[in-house]
Design a protein around this motif. Structure first.
Motif: not given
Ligand code: GTB
Length: 219
Positions: A23, A26, A169, A199
């Motif tokens: 996460r 990302w 996520t 992503y």
């Protein structure tokens, strides 16, 4: 200053992007911020050098100049606060996006993590089946509520935000559990998140850690 994050040297998910560095990667990709990654072993995570960064001896951590952060939610809030692209400018919309960040971490993730714990660590217990059923019921309740709220929308509150990033996520942790399929809008929501170029760059970067280990015969 280029931030450095930490990630598993050997992620138990074999590069499926389920560990919480995903996460953070990302978020950094969404805002276009390059970053360094320091890989840590399970042993190193519990040593004092790493505990100075993370009191609980976990990943991810985030270092940027003299700032050190732990907790993926706090790290993502910091990234979203300092860069454009993950939180709206309008004050009320921004507050709502932050509420979705908390919802992902405080209302949706806990029963999902409880389920993972039941599946991974409690299989040998005499009460395993009973507990799993209870925990899966809790997950289903949250999925039903989230699905109703999302409806036909693309994202939780108008434009994609850090709230969606965290929620996607969190929901991905249910891949293969057979619980998401009842909610086609949530499946489409996850797929929409996964289709974002940021992503994909983050996923490829964390997968490359596993692929490299494998090519060296270490995984
Ligand atoms: N609340 C913290 C945060 O959000 O940053 C939780 C951090 C955390 O749980 N870190 C885990 C960790 O360091 C990795 S992400 N664990 C090692 C330890 O505690 O000793 C959790 C995780 C791990 C593996 C998978 N997987 O393989 O699928 C998925 C999620």
């Amino acid at each position: 200053m280029t931030p450095t994050i930490t990630a598993f040297e050997r992620s138990p998910d074999r590069g499926q992007g389920l560990a919480r560095d995903m996460r953070v990667r990302w978020a950094l990709e969404e805002v276009g911020q390059p970053y360094h990654v320091r890989l840590v072993s399970f042993k190193e995570m519990k040593e004092s050098a790493h505990r100075k960064l993370h009191p609980f001896g976990q990943i991810p951590t985030y270092e940027e100049g003299d700032l050190t952060l732990f907790e993926s939610g706090a790290i993502i809030f910091h990234i979203a606060d300092r860069h454009a692209g993950l939180l709206p400018d309008d004050a009320n919309a921004r507050a709502r996006a932050i509420a979705w960040m908390f919802a992902a971490l405080n209302s949706v993730e806990p029963p999902i993590v409880e389920r993972s714990t039941a599946v991974l660590l409690e299989r040998d217990k005499s009460w395993h089946a009973e507990r799993l059923a209870i925990v899966e019921d809790r997950v289903q309740v949250r999925l039903g509520e989230l699905s109703s709220r999302l409806g036909r929308a693309d994202w939780l509150d108008d434009a994609f935000s850090a709230g969606d990033l965290l929620m996607v996520t969190v929901l991905r942790r249910l891949n293969g559990a057979g619980l998401l399929e009842k909610y086609p809008n949530l499946c489409a929501y996850i797929a929409r998140g996964e289709a974002r170029p940021a992503y994909q760059r983050a996923f490829d970067a964390q997968l490359a850690v596993f692929t490299k280990l494998k090519s060296r015969g270490l995984a």
